[in-house]
Design a protein around this motif. Sequence first.
Motif, PDB file in Angstrom:
ATOM      1  N   TYR A 120       0.846  -1.197   0.000  1.00 42.83           N
ATOM      2  CA  TYR A 120       0.000   0.000   0.000  1.00 42.83           C
ATOM      3  C   TYR A 120       0.884   1.250   0.000  1.00 42.83           C
ATOM      4  N   ALA A 121       0.675   2.115  -1.003  1.00 45.07           N
ATOM      5  CA  ALA A 121       1.365   3.401  -1.098  1.00 45.07           C
ATOM      6  C   ALA A 121       0.411   4.478  -0.592  1.00 45.07           C
ATOM      7  N   VAL A 122       0.850   5.240   0.406  1.00 50.25           N
ATOM      8  CA  VAL A 122      -0.052   6.094   1.178  1.00 50.25           C
ATOM      9  C   VAL A 122       0.456   7.531   1.222  1.00 50.25           C
ATOM     10  N   GLY A 123      -0.412   8.496   0.886  1.00 49.93           N
ATOM     11  CA  GLY A 123      -0.114   9.908   1.078  1.00 49.93           C
ATOM     12  C   GLY A 123       1.053  10.419   0.261  1.00 49.93           C
ATOM     13  N   GLY A 124       1.771  11.423   0.813  1.00 36.62           N
ATOM     14  CA  GLY A 124       2.872  12.079   0.119  1.00 36.62           C
ATOM     15  C   GLY A 124       2.412  13.370  -0.525  1.00 36.62           C
ATOM     16  N   ASN A 125       3.158  13.828  -1.532  1.00 36.60           N
ATOM     17  CA  ASN A 125       2.721  15.002  -2.290  1.00 36.60           C
ATOM     18  C   ASN A 125       3.180  14.862  -3.731  1.00 36.60           C
ATOM     19  N   GLU A 126       2.494  15.580  -4.617  1.00 39.34           N
ATOM     20  CA  GLU A 126       2.775  15.494  -6.042  1.00 39.34           C
ATOM     21  C   GLU A 126       3.223  16.848  -6.560  1.00 39.34           C
TER      22      GLU A 126
END
Length: 288
Positions: A120-126
């Motif tokens: 599961y890859a969760v959150g962060g920013n783009e």
Amino acid sequence: MSRRLTIVCTMMFFAFIFTVSGCSSVSSPTLLSHTNPAHFQKTRPFIGSWTTKAPMPTARRFLAAGVVDGIVYAVGGAQGGNDSNVFEAYDHKSDTWTTKASMPTPRENLGVGVIHGILYAVGGNENGHGALNTVEAYDATTDSWSTRAPMLTAQNALAVGVIDGILYAVGGDDANGHLYNNVEAYDPATNTWAARAPMPTARTALAAGVVDGILFAVGGQNGGGALNTVEAYCPTKNKWMTEPSMPTARTFLAVGIINDRLFAVGGGNNGGYLGTLEAFDSATKTWT
């Protein structure tokens, strides 16, 4: 430094220790008066070594990582000024890398957890457009991604840990300077998120590790700079406790678990980048 590289290996610590079942504190005189030091050293070795392995095909920073069936997956990050959805797999047996299906959402400063073979890859920013509440799941058996329920709160530079099939997202920021002490729990069986007891210290760019059913939130930063703060969360009691401080204050660090010991790796502080490696033994409540 305002971002981090997070490595979360999901194998996730003299008088008081948590019990696994209830996370309650109990005295442990046996540990303090161990009568077989040779056995103690054999089962809890303190000497290690470093070796260089094959480099990742794609150079990047502020990525995350997880382990599925002995394969390390390097997830997202940033290349130059652009966020990446690159997804690469490392096989330690052959010391080789393989490119896998790209993550749907390019991002950096995300968290990663593995539950029942699903990453599961969760959150962060783009690309600096604010924090994300995006959750995407990777199935290694089909080399494919799917979208899951978003987090309750968009969180950048958070930490993630998995306990008994539940993923915990801890801390982080909104990518605009506001720090979080949020704790949110994701249940993949129901595809739902729920708020949990907040972490005592609001912080971002921290790391997390799980030992014996306890989640340890380590380091990070707040308005005062890098932290050596360590706090432990018991999910069965929905309660936090303060643990002995890490010897070196650091932010954007990584954490891994080996033989029920938590290792804090690298990161940085006001003095620059760190190569320091420190280990926390939860049985003795000591750092080495």
